[in-house]
Design a protein around this motif. Structure first.
Motif, mmCIF file in Angstrom:
data_model
loop_
_atom_site.group_PDB
_atom_site.id
_atom_site.type_symbol
_atom_site.label_atom_id
_atom_site.label_comp_id
_atom_site.label_asym_id
_atom_site.label_seq_id
_atom_site.Cartn_x
_atom_site.Cartn_y
_atom_site.Cartn_z
ATOM 1 N N LYS A 124 0.827 -1.222 0.000
ATOM 2 C CA LYS A 124 0.000 0.000 0.000
ATOM 3 C C LYS A 124 0.856 1.266 0.000
ATOM 4 C CE LYS A 124 -3.962 -2.215 0.543
ATOM 5 N NZ LYS A 124 -3.805 -2.993 -0.663
ATOM 6 N N LYS A 125 2.160 1.078 0.047
ATOM 7 C CA LYS A 125 3.061 2.214 0.232
ATOM 8 C C LYS A 125 3.165 3.091 -1.022
ATOM 9 C CE LYS A 125 7.693 2.834 1.846
ATOM 10 N NZ LYS A 125 8.985 2.204 1.956
ATOM 11 N N HIS A 126 2.953 2.481 -2.189
ATOM 12 C CA HIS A 126 3.169 3.232 -3.429
ATOM 13 C C HIS A 126 1.888 3.321 -4.251
ATOM 14 C CE1 HIS A 126 7.486 3.503 -2.857
ATOM 15 N NE2 HIS A 126 7.402 2.284 -2.338
ATOM 16 N N ASP A 127 1.876 4.306 -5.109
ATOM 17 C CA ASP A 127 0.709 4.496 -5.978
ATOM 18 C C ASP A 127 0.808 3.510 -7.151
ATOM 19 O OD1 ASP A 127 -1.230 5.270 -7.701
ATOM 20 O OD2 ASP A 127 -0.447 7.290 -8.073
ATOM 21 N N LEU A 128 -0.052 2.509 -7.132
ATOM 22 C CA LEU A 128 0.021 1.467 -8.161
ATOM 23 C C LEU A 128 -1.113 1.621 -9.173
ATOM 24 C CD1 LEU A 128 0.845 -1.606 -5.868
ATOM 25 C CD2 LEU A 128 2.414 0.027 -6.924
ATOM 26 N N SER A 129 -1.659 2.840 -9.252
ATOM 27 C CA SER A 129 -2.857 3.010 -10.075
ATOM 28 C C SER A 129 -2.597 2.794 -11.571
ATOM 29 C CB SER A 129 -3.471 4.392 -9.838
ATOM 30 O OG SER A 129 -2.483 5.369 -10.081
ATOM 31 N N SER A 130 -1.319 2.855 -11.996
ATOM 32 C CA SER A 130 -1.042 2.632 -13.425
ATOM 33 C C SER A 130 -1.221 1.155 -13.808
ATOM 34 C CB SER A 130 0.393 3.066 -13.753
ATOM 35 O OG SER A 130 1.308 2.322 -12.969
ATOM 36 N N LEU A 131 -1.033 0.272 -12.835
ATOM 37 C CA LEU A 131 -0.982 -1.167 -13.111
ATOM 38 C C LEU A 131 -2.360 -1.720 -13.488
ATOM 39 C CD1 LEU A 131 1.248 -3.381 -12.942
ATOM 40 C CD2 LEU A 131 0.377 -3.923 -10.666
ATOM 41 N N ARG A 132 -2.425 -2.400 -14.644
ATOM 42 C CA ARG A 132 -3.705 -2.984 -15.060
ATOM 43 C C ARG A 132 -3.793 -4.472 -14.754
ATOM 44 N NH1 ARG A 132 -3.076 0.464 -19.656
ATOM 45 N NH2 ARG A 132 -2.212 -1.257 -20.884
ATOM 46 N N ALA A 133 -2.630 -5.175 -14.737
ATOM 47 C CA ALA A 133 -2.661 -6.608 -14.458
ATOM 48 C C ALA A 133 -1.281 -7.105 -14.073
ATOM 49 C CB ALA A 133 -3.137 -7.378 -15.689
ATOM 50 N N LEU A 134 -1.276 -8.186 -13.293
ATOM 51 C CA LEU A 134 -0.025 -8.881 -12.979
ATOM 52 C C LEU A 134 -0.120 -10.277 -13.593
ATOM 53 C CD1 LEU A 134 2.676 -9.336 -11.389
ATOM 54 C CD2 LEU A 134 1.266 -10.116 -9.481
ATOM 55 N N PHE A 135 0.860 -10.605 -14.423
ATOM 56 C CA PHE A 135 0.907 -11.919 -15.065
ATOM 57 C C PHE A 135 1.915 -12.786 -14.327
ATOM 58 C CE2 PHE A 135 -0.454 -8.744 -18.034
ATOM 59 C CZ PHE A 135 -1.527 -9.341 -18.679
ATOM 60 N N LEU A 136 1.536 -14.013 -14.041
ATOM 61 C CA LEU A 136 2.448 -14.924 -13.353
ATOM 62 C C LEU A 136 2.585 -16.200 -14.163
ATOM 63 C CD1 LEU A 136 1.167 -14.545 -9.670
ATOM 64 C CD2 LEU A 136 3.184 -13.480 -10.686
ATOM 65 N N ALA A 137 3.811 -16.721 -14.247
ATOM 66 C CA ALA A 137 4.018 -17.950 -15.024
ATOM 67 C C ALA A 137 5.222 -18.706 -14.506
ATOM 68 C CB ALA A 137 4.240 -17.603 -16.494
ATOM 69 N N GLY A 138 5.360 -19.909 -15.019
ATOM 70 C CA GLY A 138 6.571 -20.692 -14.778
ATOM 71 C C GLY A 138 6.372 -21.874 -13.870
ATOM 72 N N GLU A 139 5.335 -21.850 -13.065
ATOM 73 C CA GLU A 139 5.089 -22.933 -12.117
ATOM 74 C C GLU A 139 3.650 -22.781 -11.639
ATOM 75 O OE1 GLU A 139 6.917 -22.172 -8.271
ATOM 76 O OE2 GLU A 139 7.347 -20.149 -8.941
ATOM 77 N N PRO A 140 3.123 -23.821 -11.001
ATOM 78 C CA PRO A 140 1.743 -23.707 -10.540
ATOM 79 C C PRO A 140 1.563 -22.549 -9.568
ATOM 80 C CG PRO A 140 2.532 -25.975 -10.393
ATOM 81 C CD PRO A 140 3.723 -25.131 -10.723
ATOM 82 N N LEU A 141 0.475 -21.832 -9.740
ATOM 83 C CA LEU A 141 0.148 -20.714 -8.851
ATOM 84 C C LEU A 141 -0.813 -21.240 -7.789
ATOM 85 C CD1 LEU A 141 0.040 -17.709 -8.087
ATOM 86 C CD2 LEU A 141 -1.708 -17.397 -9.822
ATOM 87 N N ASP A 142 -0.324 -21.312 -6.559
ATOM 88 C CA ASP A 142 -1.178 -21.855 -5.500
ATOM 89 C C ASP A 142 -2.192 -20.816 -5.051
ATOM 90 O OD1 ASP A 142 0.267 -20.707 -2.739
ATOM 91 O OD2 ASP A 142 1.566 -20.929 -4.480
ATOM 92 N N GLU A 143 -3.288 -21.316 -4.542
ATOM 93 C CA GLU A 143 -4.404 -20.433 -4.223
ATOM 94 C C GLU A 143 -4.079 -19.379 -3.161
ATOM 95 O OE1 GLU A 143 -8.073 -22.452 -4.399
ATOM 96 O OE2 GLU A 143 -9.134 -20.851 -3.333
ATOM 97 N N PRO A 144 -3.410 -19.751 -2.062
ATOM 98 C CA PRO A 144 -3.118 -18.710 -1.056
ATOM 99 C C PRO A 144 -2.273 -17.571 -1.630
ATOM 100 C CG PRO A 144 -2.645 -20.908 -0.170
ATOM 101 C CD PRO A 144 -2.977 -21.084 -1.623
ATOM 102 N N THR A 145 -1.302 -17.915 -2.475
ATOM 103 C CA THR A 145 -0.448 -16.882 -3.074
ATOM 104 C C THR A 145 -1.267 -16.002 -4.012
ATOM 105 O OG1 THR A 145 1.423 -18.377 -2.922
ATOM 106 C CG2 THR A 145 1.660 -16.533 -4.436
ATOM 107 N N ALA A 146 -2.111 -16.649 -4.827
ATOM 108 C CA ALA A 146 -2.945 -15.895 -5.771
ATOM 109 C C ALA A 146 -3.873 -14.942 -5.018
ATOM 110 C CB ALA A 146 -3.748 -16.861 -6.631
ATOM 111 N N ARG A 147 -4.482 -15.447 -3.960
ATOM 112 C CA ARG A 147 -5.418 -14.607 -3.197
ATOM 113 C C ARG A 147 -4.701 -13.431 -2.538
ATOM 114 N NH1 ARG A 147 -10.430 -16.370 -3.057
ATOM 115 N NH2 ARG A 147 -10.765 -18.607 -3.136
ATOM 116 N N TRP A 148 -3.561 -13.729 -1.953
ATOM 117 C CA TRP A 148 -2.820 -12.691 -1.228
ATOM 118 C C TRP A 148 -2.460 -11.534 -2.163
ATOM 119 C CZ3 TRP A 148 2.181 -10.724 -1.696
ATOM 120 C CH2 TRP A 148 2.588 -9.878 -0.645
ATOM 121 N N ILE A 149 -1.920 -11.863 -3.320
ATOM 122 C CA ILE A 149 -1.463 -10.795 -4.217
ATOM 123 C C ILE A 149 -2.649 -10.108 -4.906
ATOM 124 C CG2 ILE A 149 -0.954 -12.285 -6.235
ATOM 125 C CD1 ILE A 149 1.247 -9.384 -5.073
#
Ligand code: PRX
Length: 640
Positions: free
Chosen positions: A359-384
């Motif tokens: 919450k420290k920085h203004d992230l309003s420019s960001l439209r999406a975060l793409f993740l790849a390379g290995e399975p994305l577990d649910e707790p990690t996905a939810r947290w981010i």
């Protein structure tokens, strides 16, 4: 740019039913020196040839064609929290640096079709070198800077580079890692000798230069400050690069990519999947040593006319060298990043930090975060997802494919992600689930099968294994009985709506912190220890890294297996050996000594049973009592 209103289902169907029309349209996203004559040549399956007759240059598409409209706009932003440096190059400046590098490569004798091996840390010069190769039609082979002499030597031997571009060193967590001694040792081990070595000196480590062979970039650059180098006109099917990846045997495979198909595939993916728009900033936290770095640090964003961030350092350290778990978000704010690409393992590292950092920085420019390379577990996905409040888009693909096979093409039609699923089949990919033993297609929802791709593979997909068509055919296209289909070697299921779920590899590849490693390569390194008779390496689930490697070795002198002191000393020696051969990324988390390894009657190691025991699962059916007792020994050694 507004998209014509259409459903993804229609878009996908068009790509599969009228592939020539579909891809001819996508080909309009890039600049051609001469237009392609034929969209797809599938006369000699499985060797698909895309855009035959077309002439183009990847570097022209990444740089030159943007000069008219965006010469002063940022193109490359090289940030190192290891050295506390930030260098920003506009398209014009990057174009100038790449020409200087191209002129130096030419002066050192590199010509079209020659291989140039790049063994570099994440510094701007690495990008110059890749783009300079593309400019003059040399084939680059980037080797991950975290690899050690043994891995590097086998790649030098296979690629036979005329020239190697490297640096004095890299840095990790503030600790300098000297590259030059590793490179010298690799060249010594290799039967192929490069004509020249070009070195960037960052002042991190001292270098002993070999007279006549080694050259300093800074010196040669001065001599070519104003040497213009035109873009070579390449055939669409000419090779742009090779990149080595692990597979079922110890020998790394050179994944070979074309020029035209790759340029079109990247331009299309930047538009339809990543929604990356010219003038904006893209930030992929990967490394140029991996395919994500090739496609989505260097070529994809630049082809799309975006600025791209190249990042050297940990995700938890600031530019001042002090701990800073918000450094990536600081960069998002500073450079107004609109699309970010990372790996689940990196997010798991961040998850250990104070959530307030999000919450420290203004992230309003960001439209999406793409993740790849290995399975994305649910707790990690939810947290981010909760932390960033933007869509988190999982995407599944491989070094071989060059761009996503499964994900969501949200710029075509936005779709809700489903936790645990990387998404649906991307346009151009005929993704099938096949029964491992019978090759029968599994069409009912929720059946587990091998994820396969029916040819022709789309643009951007690997052409073949470098200098080894037979290996390409045998490894990838003849593994499912009775059918010529490409196997991804991943297990998967598909739900009733077409969302896939990836359930792990069918072969001996493991995934450590997003790095793809072959357990066979690690076994070969360990077997080289004079006291080791036999060894099995398996990937074991790990909370932070996804998987870690565990090694179980049988010693020539079996009595040592029970000797705690000797075992500890040997474990250290073996880890050092792997570090030296392959690099620290491949180092097993633990090495344990046993007197026997579980095997099938035909002598095949029961790696899956060992893995199950390590993960506290039931190893399943055991054919012999010997297996049970050898697995029991493994269980005991794990506890010790
Ligand atoms: O097992 C799959 C896993 O990583 C393998 C490919 O790794 P690499 O060649 O390094 O390419 C990475 C490109 C992103 C695959 O065969 N993998 C990759 N992405 C995912 C994944 N597993 C699950 N979910 C993903 N999104």
């Amino acid at each position: 740019m507004s998209q014509p209103a259409q459903s993804y289902a229609d878009f996908y169907r068009h790509s599969i039913e009228q592939p020539d029309a579909f891809w001819a349209e996508q080909a309009g996203l890039i600049d051609w020196f001469s237009a392609p004559q034929r969209v797809c040549n599938w006369d000699n399956p499985p060797f698909a040839q895309w855009f035959e007759g077309g002439k183009l240059n990847l570097c022209h598409n990444a740089l030159d064609r943007h000069l008219k409209q965006r010469a002063q706009q940022s193109a490359l932003i090289a940030v190192s929290t290891e050295t506390g440096s930030e260098r920003v190059y506009s398209f014009e400046q990057l174009h100038a640096e790449v020409q200087r590098m191209a002129a130096v490569l030419l002066a050192l004798g590199v010509v079209k079709g020659d291989r140039v091996l790049i063994y570099m840390p994440m510094i701007a010069e690495a990008a110059f070198a890749m783009l300079a190769c593309a400019r003059i039609g040399a084939i680059h082979c980037v080797v991950f800077g975290g690899f050690a002499s043994g891995s590097l030597a086998s790649r030098i031997e296979d690629a036979e580079p005329k020239l190697i571009v490297s640096a004095d060193g890299g840095s990790r967590g503030g600790k300098a890692i000297a590259y030059k001694p590793l490179l010298d040792e690799a060249i010594r081990l290799s039967s192929h000798q490069p004509q020249a070595v070009l070195l960037a000196d960052r002042g991190l480590a001292t270098m002993d230069l070999v007279p006549g062979r080694d050259h300093l970039w800074a010196q040669l650059r001065e001599q070519h400050l104003n040497t213009p180098v035109a873009c070579e006109s390449m055939d669409s099917t000419d090779i742009s690069y090779t990149i080595y990846t692990s597979g079922t045997t110890g020998k790394p495979k050179g994944v070979q990519r074309d020029t035209g198909g790759y340029a079109v595939a990247l331009a299309a993916s930047m538009k339809h999947i990543f929604d990356g728009r010219a003038g904006e900033t893209y930030f992929s936290t990967s490394d140029i040593g991996w395919v994500v770095g090739h496609s989505y640090i260097i070529y994809g964003p630049l082809i799309a006319g975006m600025a791209t961030i190249m990042y050297e350092g940990l995700p938890t350290q600031g530019l001042d060298g002090q701990p800073n778990g918000a450094i990536w978000w600081q960069l998002v704010e500073k450079y107004k990043v609109t699309a970010m690409f990372s790996a689940p393992t990196a997010v798991r590292v961040l998850k250990k930090q104070d959530p307030a950092l999000l919450k420290k920085h203004d992230l309003s420019s960001l439209r999406a975060l793409f993740l790849a390379g290995e399975p994305l577990d649910e707790p990690t996905a939810r947290w981010i997802s909760e932390g960033l409040q933007v869509p988190i888009i999982d995407n599944y693909w491989q070094t071989e494919s060059g761009w996503p096979i499964l994900t969501l093409a949200n710029a075509v039609e936005p779709k809700e992600p489903r936790f645990g699923s990387p998404g649906i089949a991307m346009y151009g990919y005929k993704v099938k689930l096949l029964h491992e033993a019978t090759g029968e297609e599994l069409t009912e929802p929720n059946q587990k099968g091998v994820v396969c791709i029916e040819g022709p593979t789309p643009p951007g997909f690997m052409q073949t294994v470098w200098r080894d068509d037979a290996r390409y055919l045998k490894t990838y296209w003849q593994s499912v009985p009775g059918k010529m289909v490409y196997s991804t070697f991943d297990w998967g299921i598909r739900d009733a709506d077409g969302y896939f779920f990836i359930l792990g590899r069918t072969d001996d590849v493991i995934n450590v912190a997003g790095h793809r490693l072959g357990t066979r390569e690690i076994e070969e390194s360990i077997s080289g220890h004079p006291m080791v008779a036999e060894v099995a390496v398996v990937g074991v689930a790990d909370q932070l890294k996804g998987q870690v490697a565990m090694a179980f070795a049988v010693l020539k002198d079996a009595s040592l297996a029970g000797d705690a002191q000797a075992s500890m000393k040997l474990e250290g020696e073996i880890m050092k050996r792997v570090d030296g051969d392959l690099g620290a990324v491949a180092r097993p988390a633990r090495v344990r000594f046993v007197t026997v390894l579980p095997k099938t009657r035909s002598g095949k190691l029961l790696r899956r049973a060992i893995q199950a025991v390590c993960e506290g699962r039931d190893p399943g059916d055991l054919t012999t009592l010997d297996d049970a007792s050898s697995l029991e020994q493994i269980r005991q050694r794990l506890a010790s």
